[in-house]
Design an enzyme around this catalytic site. Structure first.
Site, short mmCIF file in Angstrom:
data_model
loop_
_atom_site.label_atom_id
_atom_site.label_comp_id
_atom_site.label_asym_id
_atom_site.label_seq_id
_atom_site.Cartn_x
_atom_site.Cartn_y
_atom_site.Cartn_z
N GLU A 259 0.84 -1.21 0.00
CA GLU A 259 0.00 0.00 0.00
C GLU A 259 0.87 1.25 0.00
OE1 GLU A 259 -3.34 0.04 -0.43
OE2 GLU A 259 -3.08 -2.12 -0.61
N TRP A 262 1.96 1.75 -3.44
CA TRP A 262 0.92 2.37 -4.29
C TRP A 262 1.05 3.90 -4.25
CZ3 TRP A 262 -2.29 1.18 -8.08
CH2 TRP A 262 -2.77 -0.13 -8.22
N TRP A 290 -20.32 13.10 -20.23
CA TRP A 290 -20.82 13.04 -18.85
C TRP A 290 -22.19 13.70 -18.78
CZ3 TRP A 290 -17.84 9.84 -16.29
CH2 TRP A 290 -16.46 9.77 -16.57
N ASN A 325 -11.12 3.17 2.59
CA ASN A 325 -10.73 2.96 1.19
C ASN A 325 -11.75 2.16 0.39
OD1 ASN A 325 -8.79 2.96 -1.05
ND2 ASN A 325 -8.70 0.76 -0.62
N TRP A 343 -15.32 12.46 -13.38
CA TRP A 343 -14.47 12.12 -12.22
C TRP A 343 -13.82 13.37 -11.64
CZ3 TRP A 343 -9.31 13.40 -12.43
CH2 TRP A 343 -8.74 13.60 -13.70
N TRP A 366 -9.08 8.28 -8.51
CA TRP A 366 -10.31 8.68 -9.21
C TRP A 366 -10.28 8.21 -10.67
CZ3 TRP A 366 -15.16 10.12 -8.23
CH2 TRP A 366 -15.46 10.48 -6.91
C1 LIG Z 1 -11.40 7.67 -5.04
C2 LIG Z 1 -10.21 7.56 -4.09
C3 LIG Z 1 -9.54 8.70 -3.70
C4 LIG Z 1 -8.41 8.60 -2.85
N1 LIG Z 1 -7.77 9.75 -2.47
C5 LIG Z 1 -6.66 9.67 -1.68
C6 LIG Z 1 -5.96 10.84 -1.30
O1 LIG Z 1 -6.30 11.98 -1.66
N2 LIG Z 1 -4.87 10.69 -0.48
C7 LIG Z 1 -4.44 9.45 -0.06
O2 LIG Z 1 -3.44 9.38 0.67
N3 LIG Z 1 -5.07 8.33 -0.45
C8 LIG Z 1 -6.16 8.38 -1.23
N4 LIG Z 1 -6.84 7.24 -1.58
C9 LIG Z 1 -6.24 5.93 -1.21
C10 LIG Z 1 -6.72 5.31 0.13
O3 LIG Z 1 -8.12 5.30 0.18
C11 LIG Z 1 -6.17 6.04 1.34
O4 LIG Z 1 -4.76 6.18 1.25
C12 LIG Z 1 -6.48 5.29 2.64
O5 LIG Z 1 -7.84 5.03 2.75
C13 LIG Z 1 -6.01 6.13 3.82
O6 LIG Z 1 -6.32 5.49 5.02
P1 LIG Z 1 -5.18 4.84 5.90
O7 LIG Z 1 -4.07 5.80 6.08
O8 LIG Z 1 -5.81 4.27 7.12
O9 LIG Z 1 -4.68 3.68 4.92
P2 LIG Z 1 -3.94 2.29 5.13
O10 LIG Z 1 -4.80 1.24 4.54
O11 LIG Z 1 -3.50 2.09 6.53
O12 LIG Z 1 -2.68 2.41 4.16
C14 LIG Z 1 -1.44 2.99 4.58
C15 LIG Z 1 -1.01 4.04 3.61
O13 LIG Z 1 -0.77 3.47 2.32
C16 LIG Z 1 -1.10 4.41 1.30
N5 LIG Z 1 -2.20 3.89 0.47
C17 LIG Z 1 -3.11 2.95 0.80
N6 LIG Z 1 -3.94 2.71 -0.23
C18 LIG Z 1 -3.56 3.54 -1.24
C19 LIG Z 1 -4.02 3.78 -2.56
N7 LIG Z 1 -5.05 3.09 -3.09
N8 LIG Z 1 -3.42 4.73 -3.29
C20 LIG Z 1 -2.37 5.43 -2.79
N9 LIG Z 1 -1.88 5.25 -1.55
C21 LIG Z 1 -2.47 4.30 -0.79
C22 LIG Z 1 -1.57 5.68 2.01
O14 LIG Z 1 -0.47 6.54 2.14
C23 LIG Z 1 -2.04 5.14 3.36
O15 LIG Z 1 -2.02 6.11 4.37
C24 LIG Z 1 -7.97 7.32 -2.41
C25 LIG Z 1 -8.68 6.18 -2.80
C26 LIG Z 1 -9.78 6.30 -3.63
C27 LIG Z 1 -10.50 5.03 -4.06
#
Ligand SMILES: Cc1cc2nc3c(=O)[nH]c(=O)nc-3n(C[C@H](O)[C@H](O)[C@H](O)COP(=O)(O)OP(=O)(O)OC[C@H]3O[C@@H](n4cnc5c(N)ncnc54)[C@H](O)[C@@H]3O)c2cc1C
Length: 435
Positions: A259, A262, A290, A325, A343, A366
């Site tokens: 993650e 990512w 759209w 997420n 989007w 997105w």
């Molecule tokens: C439509 C959409 C918009 C999003 N916008 C953002 C955003 O603006 N900023 C953001 O940090 N994340 C975004 N995410 C990714 C993800 O949802 C969040 O990083 C995550 O929910 C944050 O919660 P957490 O720190 O508890 O994540 P955890 O699940 O604990 O993950 C740890 C870290 O891994 C990284 N990570 C995890 N999943 C992703 C992912 N899919 N893409 C990129 N990094 C990821 C983040 O830095 C996160 O803090 C988005 C996802 C979607 C589907």
């Protein structure tokens, strides 16, 4: 004019320890003047009670207090960075400006402008990699092209990764005597910068061994608090990514590490393809017609679509600045596919609300949901907002938490029929992609 100084410019790296640029500054030839600029170009776009501004402000005050205990301080300014630097070089005999890389498009332009200005004054501008393990084009294909699919990027990332080299911690506490002696540097209050305290707080992050060990079992269920909440802390640098990567490794959790990768994948995508901040990565998707119905957009924003998991997610976002997420994926898909709303509208709404808003991750995810991005879901795979409840919130604990009127006649009817909306989406996408 006081003695010669090196400026260290804090931006999205709001911590004193394991901050590479700050560490380098403390090892320079001159005393270090630490500064932060509330950039009016950014602030002017935000609501006056923006929770992220409150968080930044509180964090800076804590850093300032910590530095004052060492007989120094942190200077705070508000305005356009170029104007601040014009004044700063009048107030101090600045020799070098040191900071950490910032990869967003706006930030790159801003840094170029500052660097050029400083160069005219014979002041060097040094920047360091701090917020990621690998940046820019450090992980690319053998022929130098950027990866646009995650799995091969991740594999190359891991092949290039060396724990001793890339996760070296840069301790600074022994070196704080290199700061300038000055406890009365300019300070600002929230109201000085035109803001009020937000009622929304950034929660602390949780990387306890048990959470990381259990991560893949719990991370998909929004009713379980099974994710780290690292998002805003990585965004504003209140935690070091190197330390977090170390956690993932020490708990041997590959999924958690992936993650974090990512995040770097999307950062390098935005860096290589800056046009994706506004345009579809796959340009054919910019031909989609759209519907962009404003009333429907309002219902989605408020969490009044009649689809439980979508509504619970939007209400969680509006109330807390966070959304799980799993639910982000669903609400984004629902907006683009069921409602056929661009989007970019959804991306902008998330940008306004998310505490962890990060341009590269937000745009990347997105576009993934819309089907238009790198490594995106195929357009014909459309989440079913009803069966998603059975999969991820079976006993409706999360739904009940955010929708108190659930199961009463106050809860709105479904704004679109799932089957009809799905077919409409397939038709519109097919037409756009065929032309
Ligand atoms: C439509 C959409 C918009 C999003 N916008 C953002 C955003 O603006 N900023 C953001 O940090 N994340 C975004 N995410 C990714 C993800 O949802 C969040 O990083 C995550 O929910 C944050 O919660 P957490 O720190 O508890 O994540 P955890 O699940 O604990 O993950 C740890 C870290 O891994 C990284 N990570 C995890 N999943 C992703 C992912 N899919 N893409 C990129 N990094 C990821 C983040 O830095 C996160 O803090 C988005 C996802 C979607 C589907």
């Amino acid at each position: 004019m006081t003695d010669k100084v090196n400026v260290f410019w804090f931006r999205r790296d709001l911590r004193l320890d394991d901050n590479l640029g700050f560490f380098k500054a403390l090892h320079g030839k001159y005393p270090v003047l630490p500064i932060f600029i509330f950039d009016s170009e950014i602030l002017n776009e935000l609501p006056k009670d923006d929770a992220r501004v409150t968080f930044i402000f509180n964090t800076l005050q804590k850093m300032r207090d910590a530095l004052q205990e060492k007989g120094s301080s942190l200077a705070m300014y508000q305005g356009k960075p170029l104007d601040i630097y014009k004044q700063l070089i009048k107030d101090f005999d600045v020799q070098n400006v040191i900071t950490n890389h910032d990869y967003e498009v706006y930030a790159q332009d801003r840094d170029e402008e500052i660097k050029t200005f400083l160069a005219q004054k014979d002041i060097d501008f040094y920047t360091f990699k701090d917020q990621v393990i690998f940046e820019k084009n450090e992980v690319v294909k053998d022929n130098g092209d950027p990866y646009v699919v995650y799995t091969p990027y991740k594999n190359k990332w891991k092949a290039a990764f060396n724990e001793d080299k890339h996760l070296k911690i840069h301790y600074t506490s022994q070196h704080l005597d290199a700061l300038i002696e000055h406890s009365r540097l300019p300070n600002l209050s929230l109201s000085d910068i035109g803001f009020t305290k937000s009622s929304i707080e950034v929660p602390s992050y949780d990387v306890r061994p048990t959470l990381i060990q259990e991560y893949e079992n719990t991370r998909n269920f929004p009713a379980v608090d099974g994710t780290s909440h690292l998002g805003p802390h990585l965004r504003f640098g209140t935690v070091s990514v190197r330390k977090m990567m170390r956690k993932a490794i020490s708990e041997k959790n590959e999924t958690f590490m992936n993650e974090l990768i990512w995040r770097e994948f999307f950062m390098q995508i935005l860096w290589h393809f800056p046009k994706t901040q506004h345009n579809a990565f796959r340009s054919k998707y910019d031909r989609i017609t759209w519907r962009n119905n404003e009333e429907e957009f309002e219902k989605w924003k408020k969490g009044e679509t009649g689809y439980l998991l979508v509504d619970a997610g939007m209400r969680e976002l509006n109330k807390t600045g966070y959304m799980h997420n799993r639910v982000r994926m669903l609400v984004a898909s629902f907006l683009c596919k069921h409602l056929l709303i661009d989007w970019r509208w959804g991306e902008a709404y998330f940008a306004e609300k998310l505490l962890d808003y990060e341009q590269s991750s937000n745009v990347g995810n997105w576009q993934w949901a819309a089907g238009s991005g790198v490594d995106a879901a195929p357009y014909f795979r459309i989440f079913n907002p009803i069966t998603q409840v059975d999969k991820f919130d079976k006993d409706k604990t999360y739904i009940r938490k955010w929708i108190p009127e659930f199961e009463t006649d106050k809860y709105p009817n479904k704004m679109v029929d799932h089957k009809e909306a799905r077919e409409r989406c397939l038709k519109v996408y097919k037409e756009a992609l065929a032309s």
